[in-house]
Design a protein around this motif. Sequence first.
Motif, PDB file in Angstrom:
ATOM      1  N   GLU A 709       6.939  16.963   8.914  1.00 55.58           N
ATOM      2  CA  GLU A 709       7.760  17.916   9.656  1.00 55.58           C
ATOM      3  C   GLU A 709       9.119  18.048   9.002  1.00 55.58           C
ATOM      4  O   GLU A 709       9.630  17.100   8.396  1.00 55.58           O
ATOM      5  N   ILE A 710       9.663  19.271   9.100  1.00 52.21           N
ATOM      6  CA  ILE A 710      11.012  19.512   8.597  1.00 52.21           C
ATOM      7  C   ILE A 710      11.852  19.998   9.764  1.00 52.21           C
ATOM      8  O   ILE A 710      11.369  20.731  10.648  1.00 52.21           O
ATOM      9  N   GLY A 711      13.105  19.580   9.782  1.00 53.65           N
ATOM     10  CA  GLY A 711      13.993  19.982  10.875  1.00 53.65           C
ATOM     11  C   GLY A 711      15.202  19.081  10.956  1.00 53.65           C
ATOM     12  O   GLY A 711      15.664  18.539   9.925  1.00 53.65           O
ATOM     13  N   GLY A 712      15.701  18.850  12.187  1.00 54.29           N
ATOM     14  CA  GLY A 712      16.876  18.027  12.344  1.00 54.29           C
ATOM     15  C   GLY A 712      16.515  16.564  12.415  1.00 54.29           C
ATOM     16  O   GLY A 712      15.419  16.146  12.004  1.00 54.29           O
ATOM     17  N   ALA A 713      17.420  15.786  12.905  1.00 56.34           N
ATOM     18  CA  ALA A 713      17.200  14.351  13.021  1.00 56.34           C
ATOM     19  C   ALA A 713      15.948  14.097  13.833  1.00 56.34           C
ATOM     20  O   ALA A 713      15.709  14.746  14.846  1.00 56.34           O
ATOM     21  N   GLY A 714      15.146  13.183  13.371  1.00 56.24           N
ATOM     22  CA  GLY A 714      13.871  12.875  13.980  1.00 56.24           C
ATOM     23  C   GLY A 714      12.717  13.454  13.196  1.00 56.24           C
ATOM     24  O   GLY A 714      11.576  13.039  13.387  1.00 56.24           O
ATOM     25  N   SER A 715      12.981  14.451  12.333  1.00 58.19           N
ATOM     26  CA  SER A 715      11.927  15.016  11.478  1.00 58.19           C
ATOM     27  C   SER A 715      11.810  14.175  10.203  1.00 58.19           C
ATOM     28  O   SER A 715      12.742  13.487   9.783  1.00 58.19           O
ATOM     29  N   THR A 716      10.618  14.256   9.579  1.00 62.01           N
ATOM     30  CA  THR A 716      10.424  13.485   8.342  1.00 62.01           C
ATOM     31  C   THR A 716      11.384  13.937   7.264  1.00 62.01           C
ATOM     32  O   THR A 716      11.982  13.121   6.548  1.00 62.01           O
ATOM     33  N   LEU A 717      11.485  15.255   7.065  1.00 62.74           N
ATOM     34  CA  LEU A 717      12.431  15.800   6.093  1.00 62.74           C
ATOM     35  C   LEU A 717      13.548  16.453   6.885  1.00 62.74           C
ATOM     36  O   LEU A 717      13.333  17.472   7.553  1.00 62.74           O
ATOM     37  N   GLN A 718      14.720  15.842   6.824  1.00 61.02           N
ATOM     38  CA  GLN A 718      15.856  16.332   7.627  1.00 61.02           C
ATOM     39  C   GLN A 718      16.604  17.385   6.815  1.00 61.02           C
ATOM     40  O   GLN A 718      16.914  17.189   5.653  1.00 61.02           O
ATOM     41  N   ILE A 719      16.850  18.503   7.548  1.00 60.83           N
ATOM     42  CA  ILE A 719      17.580  19.605   6.959  1.00 60.83           C
ATOM     43  C   ILE A 719      19.007  19.529   7.475  1.00 60.83           C
ATOM     44  O   ILE A 719      19.228  19.606   8.701  1.00 60.83           O
ATOM     45  N   PRO A 720      19.989  19.329   6.589  1.00 59.16           N
ATOM     46  CA  PRO A 720      21.384  19.266   7.071  1.00 59.16           C
ATOM     47  C   PRO A 720      21.754  20.554   7.810  1.00 59.16           C
ATOM     48  O   PRO A 720      21.382  21.664   7.379  1.00 59.16           O
ATOM     49  N   GLY A 721      22.474  20.375   8.974  1.00 61.00           N
ATOM     50  CA  GLY A 721      22.927  21.544   9.750  1.00 61.00           C
ATOM     51  C   GLY A 721      21.995  21.938  10.860  1.00 61.00           C
ATOM     52  O   GLY A 721      22.312  22.832  11.638  1.00 61.00           O
TER      53      GLY A 721
END
Length: 823
Positions: A709-721
Motif C-alpha cells: 500500500e502507498i499513502g500516509g503513515a501506516g502504509s508500506t510506502l509512505q508518501i510525504p505530505g
Amino acid sequence: MKKKMPFVLATLLILFSIWSGSRTVSGQTGAIPAEAQQVLFLIDNSASMTELAHYPDDAFASRWQLVQKLAPEWLSKIPEGSLVGAVSVGGNCGEAPSISLRTGTDRTQIAEAIRNVAPNGATPLNAVLKTAPSLFAMGVKGTKRIELFSDGLNTCSPNESTCEIVRALHRDYGIVVDVVAWVTEPSMESEFRCVTDSTGGIFSQPGSTKNLARLPFLELDPWRYVVLVLGLITLMLASLVSYRHGYYVMKWSTQTASTIATIVGVAGSFALYLVLFARSGWFGALLGLMVVGASVAIARSRSDQSPGRSFSSGACVLAACLAMLFPSMTKGQTHQCPRAVQGPPRYHHILALDASGTVAASFNEMKALVACYASMYTLPNEEISLVAFGMDSQGSAREITTFTVPQSGSVDSLNRTLDDLEIRNAKQTRTYFKPLADYLSQRLKSVRLEPVILVISDGKSDAPEDARHGRINFREIPFESFGRRGVYAAPAVTGWRVAVEGGASLDLTLLFKHPLPANEKDTRLSGPVPECLVDPDLVFEAGDTVTLKPGFNPFSSTVEGALTLKVKNECVSRFRSFRAELRRGNDIIKIGTVTNMSVNPEPSDLSLPFTLSRSGLESSDAIVQLVLDQGNTERTIYATRPSRVALKEISYLSAYGVFWGVMLAAVLLLVFLGMATVTRKRTHQRHQPQLIGVMGGNAVALGPNQRIEIGGAGSTLQIPGVEDGIVLGSIESTAMKGKLAVLPAEGFRMKVNGFESTGSSEYVLGTPLQFAKDGATYDVTLHSSAGSGGFAAQRPSGKPTDFDFFSDFGHSGGAGGSDHTYI
C-alpha cells in the motif's frame, strides 16, 4: 749482311712466338684453357625493347634492332682467348630463356642466336642472374664479367633487390657486372648504379649508336703502359749492371758478360710481355714486340763492344727460340678436367684405387686420373669415398677418406689425400679382388645416395699363384666382374683399366676411352657386389581406390584427391626421386613429384595430394606408375598390386555434408545458448526485488507478485505530505522491469499519466500518477532506486521529464484554492 742474320732471325722468331702465344681459335669448341677471361652477355629481350632508342645517328632503330646490329661488333672486340657466352632476359615469367649459351660457345653461334630471337614478354632479370654462375665454364681461373644490356628492372619473381643478388654473385663467385642501360625512370638508374658499384663494374648510358658500340670494360688501362715503361727502363739498367758487374767485378770475359746481359734482357722482356700483354690481342702483342725488340737491341749494342758479339747474337737466337716455345707450352696447358655434370646431388662416388706394388710405376698417373674424375663428375653435396686395396700382404681393402663435396664444388680435400697416399713396402703387397668385393658389399649398406663404383687397376691378380702355393683359401673373382656398367681403358697409362658399376646418367667417355669390347666369358660374369646394393629396385603398392571429391568452393570446377602408396627399396635404404602418375589409356595425369625421399627396405606410407580439373573426368579406373629420375634418363615402374586403381568421384554433399551439418548444429547451439542466457537474465531480473520510492522519501523493496500500500503513515510506502492513515492505493510488481500494476484505494479516483483509470492499471515508473477523493488530489511520481543512497529515475525515452526530480502532492480545501507540497 751475315753479321746481322742472327739479329734478324731472333726478331722473326720473337714475332712468331708472340703471334702464336696470343692467337686463339674464335670458335672455342676444343679444350678449355686453365685460365681465361670469361664474358657473359646478359641481353634484355623483353617486349619493351621494341621501342625506339631515339639515337641521333640511328633515329628509327629500336633498341633490339641496335642490339642485333652491334652484337657481332661487340663479340669481335672481346680479346681472343676469352670465353664468351650469352643469355637472354625475356619471355613469360618462369619460362627458360630463349638464348642460354655457356661461356666457350662459338662467337658466330652467339651472334646467330641473337639475330634469330624476337623480343617479347616480361623482364625476369633476377631469375636469370641467379642462374648466371652455371653458364660460366667450371674450373677456369680468371675474371668473370656479366655485360648487362637492359631498358628496365626486374618484373618477375623472385621480387628481391637486383643489387643484393649481384652483390651475392660477386661475393660467392667473384663476378663483376657492367650495365649498359636505356634509362626510362629514375629508380632504374639508381638500382643499376648500385649493381655496378657493388661489384666494381661500369655503368654507362649511351646516347648514340657510336657510344653503344663501345664496351666500357675494354677501354684503355693506362697503368699497364706505365708498368711497361718502368719495366723497360728497369731491364735496360739490369742488363747494363749485369754486364759491368761481370766484366769489372767478376773479371769475366767480354763474351761471357755480354751473354749474361743478353739473357737478362731477353728473359726479362719476355716475362714482362707475358704478364702484361699475353691475353690482350694484337695491340698487346705489338707492344710486347717493342719491349722484346728494345731489349735485344740493347744486348746487341753491348755485344758490339767485344769480339764475342757472335756468341752474344747466338744467345739472342737461343733466347728467342725459348720464347717461341714457351707460349706454345702455355697454350697447351689446358684444363683437361672441366666439370661435365650439373643439377641436384644424386651420387655417392666410391673410387677404389689399386695400391699394390705391381702398379707403383704408374701410381701417380692413376691418382691424377682419380682427381680428374672427381673434378668432372661430382656435384656439391654429393659424397666421395676413396678406397685403396692391395696395400698389404693380405690384399685387404680399406677406406682412406669420405667427405661431402662443399657448396663451392671444390675437391681439394680429395687432392690432398691423394698427395699423401703412397705405396710402402711394394714387395710386401698382394693384389686380390675378393677382399675388395667383400668390403664394397658391406660399405654399400650404409650409402644413402645412389652409388657409383670405379675400380682402377691393371686388372692383374696375385690370387692364382698364391692359390697354387696354398697361401689363400678363398675363390678369387675377376677384375672384369666389377664392370657391369663397362670396363674402360685408362687414358694415362697403357694397361690400366677402369671398371664401372652404376652411374648410368654419367657420360664417362669425356674422361675415359670408350668401353673395351667384352668377350663372351665376360658377359656371363655375375657382379661381385649384389646388384640390389648398387641399384635396388623400388617396389610400391597402391590403394584400391582413389577418391575424388569436389573443391570446398561448391562453384569450383576442380576435384581433389590423394594417392596413397606403400614404397620400399629392395634391400638397402636409398634417397630416391620419382614422379607419380595415373595413366588412363593415352592420357597421363601427373600426381606429384618426390625429391630425395629416404626409402627403406621396410614399407613406408606415402600420400600424394593432387587437384584435377573436373572437365572430361568421369569415374573409371587407372594404372598407377612411378617415373624414376635417373639423371639424363627416366625409368617407369608399376605397382605390384593392384594392377589398376578405381577412380571414384563423390558428390559435394557426401564430401562436405558432415562438415556443414556440424557447422549448422554449432550455429543453432550458439543461438540456443544466447536465448537461454537472455531468458535466464530476464528471469533473474523479474525475481530481483525493486526499490520503489519517491524523491525525499524512503525506498521500499517490492518483490515479484508482492502488493504493497502507498499513502500516509501506516502504509508500506509512505508518501510525504499525505495525512496519516490515508491509503491512496496499492502497487504490485509486473513481469516487465520499470512497470507496476497500480490499484486505487476504495473511494479514490486515479489518473495514470493524465488519463483517468478505474481498477488496476499499468503504471510506468517516472510518469505522473494522480489520486483524487472528496475534492482533494494527490500527485505522486514513483521511481526505482538503484541503491539505498537515493533514487535514480528510469526514463524510458532517455529524456528529462517534469517528474524526474520531484513528486507533487496537493489537496484542495474547498473552492478557495489549493496548496502543494513537493516531494
